[in-house]
Design an enzyme around this catalytic site. Structure first.
Site, short mmCIF file in Angstrom:
data_model
loop_
_atom_site.label_atom_id
_atom_site.label_comp_id
_atom_site.label_asym_id
_atom_site.label_seq_id
_atom_site.Cartn_x
_atom_site.Cartn_y
_atom_site.Cartn_z
N HIS A 137 1.62 4.08 -0.16
CA HIS A 137 1.01 4.94 0.59
C HIS A 137 1.43 6.44 0.61
CE1 HIS A 137 -1.45 1.62 2.42
NE2 HIS A 137 -0.37 0.80 2.03
N TYR A 159 10.88 0.77 4.23
CA TYR A 159 10.38 1.77 4.87
C TYR A 159 11.39 2.97 5.24
CZ TYR A 159 5.85 -0.55 5.49
OH TYR A 159 4.72 -1.32 5.45
C1 HEM Z 1 7.11 -6.64 1.89
C2 HEM Z 1 6.17 -6.09 2.08
C3 HEM Z 1 6.13 -4.72 2.06
C4 HEM Z 1 6.62 -3.68 1.69
C5 HEM Z 1 7.92 -4.04 0.82
C6 HEM Z 1 5.98 -2.42 1.84
C7 HEM Z 1 6.89 -1.09 1.53
C8 HEM Z 1 6.24 0.01 2.05
C9 HEM Z 1 6.99 1.35 1.88
C10 HEM Z 1 8.34 1.46 1.18
C11 HEM Z 1 6.39 2.12 2.42
C12 HEM Z 1 6.63 3.60 2.52
C13 HEM Z 1 7.34 4.07 3.76
C14 HEM Z 1 7.78 5.19 4.14
O1 HEM Z 1 7.97 6.24 3.18
O2 HEM Z 1 7.67 5.96 5.30
C15 HEM Z 1 5.04 1.69 2.81
C16 HEM Z 1 4.18 2.24 3.62
C17 HEM Z 1 3.01 1.61 4.16
N1 HEM Z 1 2.76 0.34 4.24
FE1 HEM Z 1 3.93 -1.20 3.36
N2 HEM Z 1 5.05 -2.55 2.48
C18 HEM Z 1 4.86 -4.01 2.79
C19 HEM Z 1 3.78 -4.37 3.39
C20 HEM Z 1 3.03 -3.89 4.04
C21 HEM Z 1 2.02 -4.67 5.14
C22 HEM Z 1 1.89 -6.16 5.14
C23 HEM Z 1 1.14 -3.88 5.47
C24 HEM Z 1 0.14 -3.98 6.51
C25 HEM Z 1 -0.10 -4.79 7.36
C26 HEM Z 1 1.69 -2.27 4.91
C27 HEM Z 1 1.01 -1.15 5.11
C28 HEM Z 1 1.56 -0.15 5.04
C29 HEM Z 1 1.14 1.40 5.50
C30 HEM Z 1 -0.05 1.67 6.33
C31 HEM Z 1 2.19 2.42 5.03
C32 HEM Z 1 1.90 3.97 5.31
C33 HEM Z 1 2.70 4.28 6.31
C34 HEM Z 1 2.91 5.56 6.80
O3 HEM Z 1 1.67 6.16 6.67
O4 HEM Z 1 3.97 6.36 7.08
N3 HEM Z 1 2.74 -2.62 4.03
N4 HEM Z 1 5.17 0.27 2.54
#
Ligand code: HEM
Length: 326
Positions: free
Chosen positions: A50, A317
């Site tokens: 993202h 995250y």
């Molecule tokens: C094991 C499962 C998952 C992993 C390893 C993962 C990993 C990540 C990582 C590393 C980021 C970047 C975070 C940052 O730098 O602040 C991220 C962002 C994000 N993830 Fe996931 N994610 C997973 C599952 C999910 C699920 C289930 C959802 C939604 C229900 C989701 C929604 C998002 C969103 C919306 C962002 C953007 C957050 C922002 O705007 O700062 N992710 N994810």
């Protein structure tokens, strides 16, 4: 100590995982972020997933029903300021908003509580998650990384998909919206509400727009690369955008630890309140760098369920944040 707190602490002391554990024993959170870097490339200063997004501000007002389910201050009916970030999937900072891979689109919310603390929600437009565990998500990412165009068939990704039918099923639930404001977003992981009497209820969040508008593939292909990022600030100049936050309530026997399994549609859904978005922040690119939304950052009255993915997500995250803010 929760794992993501441990990760933050280690990072603050300048310890790298490579220095304290052997590569094959690295925590799953690090393996996941590394796998994302492998698929999407390393883009200094940007989120591992993202990466492309836009920050907006608004407020939340709970419905009277919400307080019956949870004693969280968020749900006591007072006006709660909130910061939101809408995003495209992938760690590619310049992905075209209408690209298929930009689905699912994301919505992250930080509710700013009166005592100065925050409670977060990090949700996206999938109706259920493609895999149930951190290990499977890592393997999905590694299979993608091993399947560039021109790879002989069946590719590693095709093989992974063949053995995990929830992957194509989940991705079939998303398509490009005409606006971040016209999309519905789902929590996927279950959380537990605790009310004043101590009663516990497992829930899944649903963030519903006033209307859902998805583009036909041919129309999506005609959109300029930043059409979603550009449209939202323009829309907000004309007036606020509202969403209805709802909780789908688990019934006895519904799994709270398998996000590939949606709960049946006849489960009760309770309106928790209205989220109003008032304005885009003028310096979104700067502001987003210092923002860290954590699925496990919760206030009293909202707890993690037994789904281990929530803790793994928070750890990943936090690690991604520490790498993008060295
Ligand atoms: C094991 C499962 C998952 C992993 C390893 C993962 C990993 C990540 C990582 C590393 C980021 C970047 C975070 C940052 O730098 O602040 C991220 C962002 C994000 N993830 Fe996931 N994610 C997973 C599952 C999910 C699920 C289930 C959802 C939604 C229900 C989701 C929604 C998002 C969103 C919306 C962002 C953007 C957050 C922002 O705007 O700062 N992710 N994810």
């Amino acid at each position: 100590m929760r794992r993501h707190k441990l990760l933050i602490a280690l990072t603050m002391f300048g310890l790298t995982w490579a220095g304290i554990v052997r590569a094959e024993d690295q925590p799953i959170e690090q393996q996941l972020v590394d796998a994302m870097n492998k698929v999407f490339g390393v883009h200094p200063g940007f989120r591992a997933n993202h990466a492309k997004g836009i920050v907006v501000e608004g407020r939340f007002k709970a419905s009277p029903e919400a307080a019956g389910l949870s004693r969280a201050v968020l749900f006591n009916g007072s006006l709660i300021p909130a910061t939101m970030r809408f995003s495209d999937s992938t760690g590619i900072p310049n992905i075209p908003d209408a690209a298929g891979d930009a689905n699912p689109h994301g919505m992250a919310i930080k509710f700013h509580l009166p005592d100065g603390s925050d409670t977060d929600m990090v949700i996206n437009s999938l109706k259920f998650f493609p895999v149930a565990t951190g290990v499977d998500f890592r393997d999905l990412l590694l299979a993608l990384a091993a399947s560039p165009p021109e790879t002989p068939k069946p590719t590693k990704f095709e093989q992974f998909v063949a053995s995990h039918p929830s992957v194509p099923a989940a991705f079939a639930t998303v398509s490009t919206p005409d606006s971040f404001a016209d999309e519905e977003y789902y929590g996927l992981n279950a959380f537990v509400f605790v009310n004043k009497a101590g009663a516990r209820q497992a829930v899944r969040y649903q963030m519903m727009p006033e209307r859902v508008v998805h583009l036909a593939a041919a129309d999506a292909a005609k959109q300029p690369p930043n059409f979603l990022m550009d449209e939202l600030p323009e829309r907000l100049k004309r007036g606020p955008v509202t969403f209805h936050l709802r909780a789908q309530l688990a019934a006895a026997g519904d799994s709270t630890k398998d996000p590939t399994m949606p709960w049946p549609n006849d489960r009760k859904v309770v309106e928790l309140g209205v989220l109003t978005i008032d304005k885009a922040v003028p310096n979104s690119a700067e502001v987003e760098k210092k923002l860290l939304f954590l699925p496990g950052q919760l206030t009293d009255g909202i707890e993690e369920s037994d789904d281990p993915l929530i803790g793994i997500r928070s750890g990943a995250y936090a690690l991604s944040f520490s790498r993008r803010n060295p």
